[in-house]
Structures are given as C-alpha cells and as structure tokens.
Design an enzyme around this catalytic site. Structure first.
Site, PDB file in Angstrom:
ATOM      1  N   ASN A  66     -58.351  12.955  30.461  1.00  0.00           N
ATOM      2  CA  ASN A  66     -58.337  13.111  29.003  1.00  0.00           C
ATOM      3  C   ASN A  66     -59.480  12.261  28.428  1.00  0.00           C
ATOM      4  OD1 ASN A  66     -57.841  12.450  26.240  1.00  0.00           O
ATOM      5  ND2 ASN A  66     -55.784  13.272  26.452  1.00  0.00           N
ATOM      6  N   HIS A  96     -60.838   9.458  24.175  1.00  0.00           N
ATOM      7  CA  HIS A  96     -61.319   8.125  23.801  1.00  0.00           C
ATOM      8  C   HIS A  96     -62.844   8.036  23.779  1.00  0.00           C
ATOM      9  CE1 HIS A  96     -57.383   6.649  23.549  1.00  0.00           C
ATOM     10  NE2 HIS A  96     -57.388   5.690  24.440  1.00  0.00           N
ATOM     11  N   HIS A 117     -57.721  16.688  23.062  1.00  0.00           N
ATOM     12  CA  HIS A 117     -56.730  16.954  22.011  1.00  0.00           C
ATOM     13  C   HIS A 117     -57.479  17.176  20.704  1.00  0.00           C
ATOM     14  CE1 HIS A 117     -52.786  15.459  19.874  1.00  0.00           C
ATOM     15  NE2 HIS A 117     -53.211  16.619  19.418  1.00  0.00           N
ATOM     16  N   ARG A 119     -57.052  17.273  17.199  1.00  0.00           N
ATOM     17  CA  ARG A 119     -56.030  16.913  16.209  1.00  0.00           C
ATOM     18  C   ARG A 119     -56.369  17.514  14.851  1.00  0.00           C
ATOM     19  NH1 ARG A 119     -52.716  12.327  18.028  1.00  0.00           N
ATOM     20  NH2 ARG A 119     -51.902  12.373  15.921  1.00  0.00           N
ATOM     21  N   ARG A 169     -59.755  13.264  14.360  1.00  0.00           N
ATOM     22  CA  ARG A 169     -60.129  11.845  14.424  1.00  0.00           C
ATOM     23  C   ARG A 169     -60.997  11.516  15.638  1.00  0.00           C
ATOM     24  NH1 ARG A 169     -54.352   9.048  15.831  1.00  0.00           N
ATOM     25  NH2 ARG A 169     -53.749  10.159  13.962  1.00  0.00           N
ATOM     26  N   GLU A 176     -55.059  20.129  24.418  1.00  0.00           N
ATOM     27  CA  GLU A 176     -53.804  19.662  23.815  1.00  0.00           C
ATOM     28  C   GLU A 176     -53.849  19.989  22.339  1.00  0.00           C
ATOM     29  OE1 GLU A 176     -53.171  15.521  24.205  1.00  0.00           O
ATOM     30  OE2 GLU A 176     -53.218  15.599  26.373  1.00  0.00           O
ATOM     31  N   THR A 224     -50.073  10.587  20.695  1.00  0.00           N
ATOM     32  CA  THR A 224     -48.875  11.418  20.680  1.00  0.00           C
ATOM     33  C   THR A 224     -47.684  10.552  21.094  1.00  0.00           C
ATOM     34  OG1 THR A 224     -50.308  13.179  21.465  1.00  0.00           O
ATOM     35  CG2 THR A 224     -47.951  13.619  21.474  1.00  0.00           C
ATOM     36  N   GLU A 254     -45.351  19.604  30.804  1.00  0.00           N
ATOM     37  CA  GLU A 254     -45.903  18.286  31.135  1.00  0.00           C
ATOM     38  C   GLU A 254     -44.816  17.272  30.798  1.00  0.00           C
ATOM     39  OE1 GLU A 254     -49.776  17.209  29.550  1.00  0.00           O
ATOM     40  OE2 GLU A 254     -49.290  15.085  29.745  1.00  0.00           O
ATOM     41  N   HIS A 266     -49.099  10.640  30.198  1.00  0.00           N
ATOM     42  CA  HIS A 266     -48.949   9.676  29.106  1.00  0.00           C
ATOM     43  C   HIS A 266     -48.600   8.291  29.646  1.00  0.00           C
ATOM     44  CE1 HIS A 266     -48.610   8.205  25.058  1.00  0.00           C
ATOM     45  NE2 HIS A 266     -49.064   9.366  24.646  1.00  0.00           N
TER      46      HIS A 266
HETATM   47  N1  PXP Z   1     -50.665  13.942  27.956  1.00  0.00           N
HETATM   48  C1  PXP Z   1     -50.523  14.164  26.631  1.00  0.00           C
HETATM   49  C2  PXP Z   1     -49.743  15.354  26.200  1.00  0.00           C
HETATM   50  C3  PXP Z   1     -51.111  13.318  25.691  1.00  0.00           C
HETATM   51  O1  PXP Z   1     -50.946  13.552  24.381  1.00  0.00           O
HETATM   52  C4  PXP Z   1     -51.883  12.224  26.134  1.00  0.00           C
HETATM   53  C5  PXP Z   1     -52.555  11.330  25.152  1.00  0.00           C
HETATM   54  O2  PXP Z   1     -53.510  12.043  24.454  1.00  0.00           O
HETATM   55  C6  PXP Z   1     -52.028  12.043  27.519  1.00  0.00           C
HETATM   56  C7  PXP Z   1     -51.386  12.901  28.404  1.00  0.00           C
HETATM   57  C8  PXP Z   1     -52.842  10.928  28.084  1.00  0.00           C
HETATM   58  O3  PXP Z   1     -52.189   9.737  27.832  1.00  0.00           O
HETATM   59  P1  PXP Z   1     -52.900   8.365  28.161  1.00  0.00           P
HETATM   60  O4  PXP Z   1     -54.114   8.278  27.280  1.00  0.00           O
HETATM   61  O5  PXP Z   1     -51.869   7.346  27.853  1.00  0.00           O
HETATM   62  O6  PXP Z   1     -53.285   8.415  29.621  1.00  0.00           O
END
Ligand code: PXP
Length: 243
Positions: free
Chosen positions: A7, A10, A43, A45, A49, A70, A101, A151, A191
């Site tokens: 992901n 960031h 993601h 959003r 952001r 996402e 999330t 997921e 997550h």
């Molecule tokens: N899965 C989903 C559905 C998420 O919303 C996120 C955060 O955007 C992640 C995984 C990744 O989470 P983390 O950044 O804590 O690894």
C-alpha cells in the site's frame, strides 16, 4: 504461497505534505514491483488527502502486477473504478475525520448497495474484496452479495497485547479464513501488519494476500522502498506454510 501487495498511500501523503510533485507514487510502485511485490494497493479517498485521480490513472497504465484500489461505495468513486478498471477493488468504510481506515465495512447493513457495486464491478471484470472484521455475519454477507474475496481486518491482532490476547485474535482470524474459504471466498488480510507481527499471520494457511503499507513505507525512509518491500516478502515467504 501468500503474496504481498504494497500500500503506497503514504508516499502520496509525503508529496501532499508540500502539495508538490515528489515523491511520486508511480515511482514507488515500480520499485515495489522490481522487489517482487504481487500487487500495488492505493486508497482513493473522497477528500483525496493522498492518492489522487491522476495517480489512479497513471498507476493503472504503469503497474504490471495487480492494482488493488481501496475505496468506499460512494457513487463518484464507484464510477471512477468502473472507468479505470483496476484488477481488484477492496471496499472499505470511510469517515472524513479518521487518520486511516478504522473499522471494517458493515456488509450486513450495506448489503443492498454492496450487491449493486459487486454486479457493476463484475460487468467490468474487476474482482471485489471487502475489508471486514473476521466476524461470521460479515463473511456470510460478503459471500451472499457475490464478492470474490474478503480482507480480514488484522488491526485487533496488531493492537493485542500479551500472549493470550494475541492468540485469541489469531484464532479469530483463522476461523474467519476457514469460514471465508468454506463460502468460496478468497481470504486476504491487512491493516497494522509490521515486520515484527507478520510471522504468526503469514503462518495461517489459506490467507493468501497481505496488504501492508505503513510499516513498509516507514522502513523505506531508511533502506529504500525496494529493499523494504523485499524484506517483507522474505518474511512472508519464510512464515507462509502454503506451497
Ligand atoms: N488494508 C486496508 C483495507 C487498509 O485500509 C489499509 C490502510 O490503508 C491497509 C490494509 C494497510 O494498513 P497499514 O498501513 O496499517 O499496513
């Protein structure tokens, strides 16, 4: 064998800190792919952001591995998914004030809308996954609405303190995975997963795709995103019991 989707939200967050053009998530995606990532997760959003429409468009064109978008089920976002056609969408709830999330999607409460979105995505040959708590009713609702995957939310596991609490959360994830598979759903997880806590989750046979962001991008600040991705893949491979 379980696989990793990185992901890269960031990376876009750092760019947006100065509202400039670097670092580019498109560059990050290429590095993750070179390290062997199975997929790239972003993601989009409602408040844009971090990831924006331009990123989604360019990543769709440039990512050769899986692109997992996402998103919430708001109509403008659903339309973007239909137009862009990522390989997979992961449906999440979205609150404007949250840092990330927070909970899983309530597939029972939003069953009607979920079934509509699944039908629309399937028309475009897009796989649908729901980000849910590993709870029976959420898994069943995902199956009944025609989703391809779930997921399982690993946030409670990541936040658990002490061996008994951790074991309890792992047992929930394992039972959720079993029920998902019995209902012909592919089981993903994500997550709050880190280099330190991935081992026991990657050891759960049948969890086949992990979505990990924060921990990888945090490590990338020091070792680069290609190396950070490779290190996480090595851990998943080491602990993953599937062939
Ligand atoms: N899965 C989903 C559905 C998420 O919303 C996120 C955060 O955007 C992640 C995984 C990744 O989470 P983390 O950044 O804590 O690894």
């Amino acid at each position: 064998m379980a696989v990793l989707n990185v992901n890269i939200d960031h990376v876009a967050t750092v760019r947006q800190a100065r509202v400039t053009d670097e670092p580019d998530p498109v560059w990050a995606a290429a590095q993750c792919e070179l390290a062997g990532a199975n997929g790239i997760t972003i993601h989009l959003r409602l408040d844009r952001r971090h990831i924006n429409d331009r990123d989604v468009r360019l990543l769709k064109e440039t990512v050769a591995c899986k692109l997992n978008l996402e998103m919430c089920m708001a109509e403008p976002i659903v339309k973007i998914a239909e137009e862009t056609k990522p390989d997979q969408i992961t449906l999440v709830p979205e609150k404007r004030v949250e840092l990330t999330t927070e909970g899983g999607l309530d597939c029972v409460r939003h069953k009607k809308r979920l079934a509509q979105v699944v039908r629309r995505m399937h028309k475009k040959r897009i796989l649908v996954s729901t980000f849910i708590a590993p709870a029976k009713e959420q898994i069943i609702a995902s199956a009944q609405t025609g989703c391809d995957a779930v997921e399982l939310h690993t946030g409670m596991y990541a936040n658990a303190r002490g061996p008994r609490a951790i074991e309890r959360r792992l047992a929930e994830l394992e039972a959720g995975k079993d029920l998902a598979m019995e209902n012909k759903l592919i089981a993903h997880a994500g997550h709050g997963l880190t280099y330190r806590n991935i081992g026991p989750v990657a050891s759960i046979e049948g969890l086949c795709e992990f979505n990990i962001g924060h921990s990888i991008v945090a490590r990338a600040v020091f070792v680069g995103i290609r190396e950070a991705t490779a290190q996480m893949i090595a851990l998943i491979d080491k602990f993953s019991t599937q062939d």
